[in-house]
Design an enzyme around this catalytic site. Structure first.
Site, PDB file in Angstrom:
ATOM      1  N   ASP A   1       0.836  -1.215   0.000  1.00 10.86           N
ATOM      2  CA  ASP A   1       0.000   0.000   0.000  1.00 10.86           C
ATOM      3  C   ASP A   1       0.865   1.258   0.000  1.00 10.86           C
ATOM      4  OD1 ASP A   1      -2.398   1.361  -0.120  1.00 10.86           O
ATOM      5  OD2 ASP A   1      -2.674   1.428   2.045  1.00 10.86           O
TER       6      ASP A   1
ATOM      7  N   LYS B   1       1.993   4.697  -1.088  1.00  8.97           N
ATOM      8  CA  LYS B   1       1.384   5.848  -1.749  1.00  8.97           C
ATOM      9  C   LYS B   1       1.757   7.106  -0.979  1.00  8.97           C
ATOM     10  CE  LYS B   1      -3.027   5.023   0.646  1.00  8.97           C
ATOM     11  NZ  LYS B   1      -4.483   4.808   0.471  1.00  8.97           N
TER      12      LYS B   1
ATOM     13  N   ASN C   1       0.657   7.621   2.686  1.00 10.81           N
ATOM     14  CA  ASN C   1       1.242   6.796   3.742  1.00 10.81           C
ATOM     15  C   ASN C   1       2.702   7.117   4.019  1.00 10.81           C
ATOM     16  OD1 ASN C   1      -1.163   5.470   4.104  1.00 10.81           O
ATOM     17  ND2 ASN C   1      -0.621   3.693   2.872  1.00 10.81           N
TER      18      ASN C   1
END
Length: 752
Positions: free
Chosen positions: A549, A551, A554
């Site tokens: 995840d 991105k 984050n």
């Protein structure tokens, strides 16, 4: 900027109790966009919502006339269309079927819908109640653009390609994008059970009791539609009839225990409300509503007849309990035989996994290769002293065995000296929220220290089958203490309704917040962030963890300007060597093509996501585009990104090598990414020791400064969301036994 909504309808449901529900044939949607026009004509008083085929001008209230200026749209299910938001503009939705016996409708104020979307981070999914009956599942997304248009492909042409790229940047990077994850599938007897929301009263096909609750009350098989309680999943003894692996040719030599008692179904007229004993829903209609077995009295839909297992007269619940009792008896006998072997007399050779003589008796030795075996599996975890038994078999000898084992790959205290509770923290601000829960800025009372406290709702975790994902997040967060570019976890604790992660507060904000202010980062800044992210990813991969995840949202900044990767809920553990996984998950713009193609993958997906993130930092827009997720995924599978002529050669080269669609040839998997020319000026040793000065330092006024976070969240009152008490009171809280722990660093803060 002219705002517009991207709207889609994905599902239509009728209200329970309507006799003609089964007769609704091919329902479709008609959408009428109408504008409000002020008028003093008091004679127009009929409501346009009462007749969708009324003249183009109607009045919904005195002094207001709605006029349809554009053609009626008939959007297919699960597709999207665009509607600009103007004051007074309304959307009239009518659902019909091919027989014209159904007509149900609703009206939506677009400005009100846009406001709700903005309050939900630009995306909203709601059920629209229709009149006189039924409801419609609608998804809406809020966008901004510089030219007025309606629908896809109708934007005004620009004079330069730069303006077009700027418009695409608005679409891609000025809105936060949520991650998606494939529902967890429980494979039981070839059934594919997933957590499911039942909009109608439903009964369990195993115990025949009502499946109660508000959200995702139970499991339903994706193959045969069998509905069960979550607690009854271990009592299923019938093979799934909807799977090809259960043909007679494949089953005849597989089962030592097999029941084949076909039902004798006959059409039946029910005089009172009756529920299908397979899918659990009501048998609709006035006559010949379903089928009834002449032998055991089982009631099913006509459509469920071929999906029912041949278990006529068999009570699955009682049968499962009897089989479980037999199995436990056999295990007890085998364990007694093993104990006789362990207590044998005679000499024991050096290094033999036999016995050790203790004053209190004999205990089995731990094989010398056990510790090495544990290391190869990636992450391990020690259960807290007060917690559960772990995943292994419990034994009174466990404390002695633990002393023989080596330490896990990351430090976890063996005994908790102090446990924290929510009462020891003061919640000051809300930093973010989502469907999972909320993140707060909190202060440990009496210490003056500030932390980011992530609160998860147990009912949401249970409904989405995310208990294991939550445990994975905690284990990876505790591992983060071994690396400077991962968010550190201080402690975790729980209440009856919530789970809490107490993490370091990174008041520099995330990269999405900063890139919105400057549109793109310069080369030195992008190189610096990219290099620190590479260090963090390689550390996770060395521990057998795939992040999945990556991105802008984050990647957080500390007060000095160094990056910290956060949010490990999507991580996959134990991905050493040739191990592969196939779960569909990630944020749509960052998902690698092998995930979209349904292929098994490893850490290669993180390097694709790193390429997307690096592209966004350098160019200020996403490399792949689409009006909806289907077009976006097609672009990821087939399109080549557009590289501006101003992009340096080394930057273009590393992006091209990261966007290789063959995972085994992608940079990061093949070759050393640290030696690429893009990072030629990077001192990796100094970087990993945080001795390289960041090119940008965020503005931070104090330890509790929140100026680098979205004002939308900060202005909300910091309070915990209410959980579904009915569900919470019924769940087995032992599922969260191994959740709470305290890092030794937390004790040092308290004692300071």
């Amino acid at each position: 900027m002219s705002p517009f909504l991207r709207i889609g309808f994905s599902n239509f449901e009728m209200d329970p109790g309507l006799a003609y529900h089964e007769e609704v044939l091919s329902p479709y949607c008609a959408v009428y966009m109408k504008e409000a026009i002020d008028t003093d004509n008091d004679g127009l008083t009929c409501s346009w919502a009462q007749n969708c085929l009324a003249p183009p001008t109607q009045s919904s209230e005195k002094g207001t006339v709605y006029k349809q200026k554009r053609p009626t749209m008939y959007p297919p299910w699960s597709s999207t269309f665009d509607a600009h938001v103007h004051r007074g503009r309304v959307m009239h939705v009518v659902v019909k079927d091919r027989t014209a016996s159904l007509k149900t409708e609703a009206t939506v104020q677009l400005d009100t819908l846009a406001t709700r979307c903005k309050n939900q981070n630009g995306k909203l999914e709601i059920w629209v109640e229709l009149k006189p009956q039924g409801r419609l599942l609608m998804e809406a997304r809020y966008f901004l653009e510089r030219s007025d248009a309606t629908g896809h492909g109708e934007h005004t042409e620009r004079d330069s390609s730069g303006a077009e790229r700027e418009r695409e940047s608005v679409f891609a990077l000025h809105h936060r994008r949520g991650a998606i994850k494939q529902a967890k599938v429980h494979l039981v007897k070839c059934h594919e059970f997933t957590a499911t929301f039942f909009p109608q009263p439903t009964f369990c096909s195993v115990c025949k009791e009502f499946v109660w609750g508000l959200n995702k009350q139970g499991y339903q098989c994706r193959q045969c539609n069998a509905a069960i309680h979550k607690k009854c999943i271990d009592k299923v003894i019938a093979k799934c009839t909807g799977s090809a692996v259960n043909s007679k040719e494949t089953m005849i030599h597989k089962e030592r225990f097999k029941i084949d008692m076909p039902h004798r179904f006959r059409v039946y007229n029910y005089k009172s409300p009756t529920f299908c004993e397979h899918c659990g829903t009501l048998l609709w209609g006035l006559a010949k509503q379903g089928l009834k077995c002449e032998e055991c009295g089982m009631n099913v839909h006509h459509k469920c007849q071929k999906k029912v297992a041949n278990l006529c007269g068999v009570n699955q619940k009682l049968m499962a309990e009897a089989l479980a009792k037999i199995e436990s008896t056999q295990q007890a006998r085998s364990s007694s035989r093993e104990s006789e072997i362990f207590t044998r007399e005679g000499p024991v050779g050096i290094g033999q996994a036999g016995v050790v003589r203790e004053p209190s008796g004999c205990v089995p030795c731990l094989p010398t290769h056990t510790a090495a075996g544990r290391k190869e599996q990636g992450i391990s975890w020690d259960a807290p002293a007060d917690g559960g038994q772990g995943q292994g078999t419990s034994s009174p000898l466990a404390p002695l065995v633990e002393r023989e084992r080596e330490e896990p790959l990351y430090a976890v205290p063996k005994k908790e000296m102090h446990k924290y509770t929510l009462d020891q923290f003061t919640l000051h601000k809300m930093l973010g929220k989502g469907s999972f829960g909320k993140v707060f800025l909190a202060e440990l009372k009496g210490s003056g220290q500030y932390f980011a406290v992530k609160a998860l709702k147990k009912d949401v975790v249970l409904m989405d089958d995310d208990v294991e994902c939550t445990m994975v997040e905690k284990r990876v967060l505790s591992l983060a203490w071994e690396h400077p570019f991962l968010t550190h976890l201080y402690c975790t604790f729980q209440t009856k309704e919530n789970l809490f992660f107490v993490m370091e507060y990174l008041n520099g904000g995330d990269l999405m917040f900063h890139i919105q202010a400057c549109h793109r980062f310069d080369i030195p800044r992008s190189t610096f962030y990219g290099a620190e992210i590479v260090c963090a990813l390689q550390f996770l991969h060395s521990k057998g963890i795939v992040y999945r995840d990556l991105k802008l949202d984050n990647i957080l900044l500390d007060m000095d300007g160094h990056i910290k990767i956060a949010d490990f809920g999507m991580c996959k553990e134990n991905m050493m060597g040739d191990t592969r996984t196939s779960t569909f998950c990630g944020t749509p713009d960052y998902i690698a093509p092998e995930i979209l193609l349904g292929q098994k993958y490893n850490s290669s997906v993180d390097w694709w996501s790193f390429g997307v993130l690096l592209f966004e930092m350098l160019i200020g827009q996403s490399p792949f585009h689409g009006h909806d997720e289907e077009e976006l995924f097609q672009s990821i599978r087939t399109d080549d990104p557009h590289y501006p002529s101003t992009l340096p050669r080394d930057a273009k080269d590393i992006l091209i090598k990261l966007f290789v669609r063959e995972p085994e040839r992608r940079l990061g998997v093949r070759g050393c990414i640290r030696t690429h020319a893009f990072f030629r000026d990077t001192d990796w040793d100094a970087l990993e020791q945080r001795r390289v000065k960041p090119p940008f330092r965020p503005t931070v006024k104090s330890a509790n400064d929140c100026s680098n976070f979205d004002k939308e969240f900060i202005n909300e009152k910091p309070r915990l969301s209410c959980a579904d008490r009915t569900l919470i009171n019924s769940v087995d809280q032992t599922m969260f036994n191994n959740f709470s722990f305290v890092n030794p660093a937390m004790g040092r803060i308290k004692n300071a």
